[in-house]
Motif scaffolding. Sequence first.
Motif, PDB file in Angstrom:
ATOM      1  N   GLY A 139      48.847  -6.869  75.978  1.00 49.35           N
ATOM      2  CA  GLY A 139      48.292  -5.619  75.474  1.00 49.35           C
ATOM      3  C   GLY A 139      47.117  -5.138  76.299  1.00 49.35           C
ATOM      4  N   VAL A 140      46.644  -3.937  75.940  1.00 50.10           N
ATOM      5  CA  VAL A 140      45.500  -3.289  76.596  1.00 50.10           C
ATOM      6  C   VAL A 140      44.544  -2.821  75.506  1.00 50.10           C
ATOM      7  N   THR A 141      43.256  -2.936  75.752  1.00 46.09           N
ATOM      8  CA  THR A 141      42.264  -2.453  74.800  1.00 46.09           C
ATOM      9  C   THR A 141      40.948  -2.166  75.512  1.00 46.09           C
ATOM     10  N   ASN A 142      40.125  -1.352  74.864  1.00 42.92           N
ATOM     11  CA  ASN A 142      38.781  -1.136  75.394  1.00 42.92           C
ATOM     12  C   ASN A 142      37.758  -2.004  74.670  1.00 42.92           C
ATOM     13  N   ASP A 143      38.179  -2.691  73.604  1.00 44.36           N
ATOM     14  CA  ASP A 143      37.301  -3.573  72.829  1.00 44.36           C
ATOM     15  C   ASP A 143      38.108  -4.813  72.444  1.00 44.36           C
ATOM     16  N   LEU A 144      37.988  -5.843  73.242  1.00 49.12           N
ATOM     17  CA  LEU A 144      38.811  -7.030  73.075  1.00 49.12           C
ATOM     18  C   LEU A 144      38.548  -7.735  71.742  1.00 49.12           C
ATOM     19  N   ALA A 145      37.295  -7.878  71.352  1.00 51.90           N
ATOM     20  CA  ALA A 145      36.976  -8.556  70.091  1.00 51.90           C
ATOM     21  C   ALA A 145      37.576  -7.801  68.900  1.00 51.90           C
ATOM     22  N   ARG A 146      37.426  -6.496  68.884  1.00 45.67           N
ATOM     23  CA  ARG A 146      37.980  -5.688  67.792  1.00 45.67           C
ATOM     24  C   ARG A 146      39.494  -5.813  67.741  1.00 45.67           C
ATOM     25  N   ARG A 147      40.135  -5.750  68.904  1.00 49.19           N
ATOM     26  CA  ARG A 147      41.600  -5.802  68.947  1.00 49.19           C
ATOM     27  C   ARG A 147      42.124  -7.163  68.494  1.00 49.19           C
ATOM     28  N   LEU A 148      41.442  -8.238  68.875  1.00 49.76           N
ATOM     29  CA  LEU A 148      41.849  -9.568  68.423  1.00 49.76           C
ATOM     30  C   LEU A 148      41.726  -9.682  66.908  1.00 49.76           C
ATOM     31  N   TYR A 149      40.678  -9.101  66.364  1.00 50.74           N
ATOM     32  CA  TYR A 149      40.520  -9.090  64.909  1.00 50.74           C
ATOM     33  C   TYR A 149      41.682  -8.336  64.261  1.00 50.74           C
ATOM     34  N   GLU A 150      42.033  -7.199  64.812  1.00 52.82           N
ATOM     35  CA  GLU A 150      43.149  -6.420  64.270  1.00 52.82           C
ATOM     36  C   GLU A 150      44.451  -7.221  64.318  1.00 52.82           C
ATOM     37  N   HIS A 151      44.686  -7.919  65.415  1.00 51.48           N
ATOM     38  CA  HIS A 151      45.883  -8.755  65.510  1.00 51.48           C
ATOM     39  C   HIS A 151      45.866  -9.845  64.434  1.00 51.48           C
ATOM     40  N   SER A 152      44.718 -10.461  64.222  1.00 49.87           N
ATOM     41  CA  SER A 152      44.643 -11.541  63.232  1.00 49.87           C
ATOM     42  C   SER A 152      44.908 -11.021  61.825  1.00 49.87           C
ATOM     43  N   GLN A 153      44.579  -9.769  61.566  1.00 54.50           N
ATOM     44  CA  GLN A 153      44.802  -9.188  60.246  1.00 54.50           C
ATOM     45  C   GLN A 153      46.272  -8.869  59.980  1.00 54.50           C
TER      46      GLN A 153
END
Length: 96
Positions: free
Chosen positions: A17-31
């Motif tokens: 994947g691609v993101t501008n905010d890695l921490a936020r995106r990882l959190y979204e994936h975990s949810q």
Amino acid sequence: MYVYILTNTTKTVLYIGVTNDLARRLYEHSQSRGDTGKFTGRYQTDLLVYFEACPDAMQAIAREKQLKGWTRSKKDALISAFNPSWNPIDLETLSD
């Protein structure tokens, strides 16, 4: 911008994947874990094993497409060069 690769606990599935905010995106994936309507939920791919920074969105998207076109063995080699043990990467410990 970041390009990243997630895997599951058995390391049988890769998600790029691609993101501008890695921490936020990882959190979204975990949810979405267990959400069968989403790839990362269906295959429980929420362990970060690789990432790289890109200067801008265009280059990040181009790199994502390039990686998605690679064979599994080539992706495995990339991850192993960056993270030989394939341990999940904890972003909090990187910022210390």
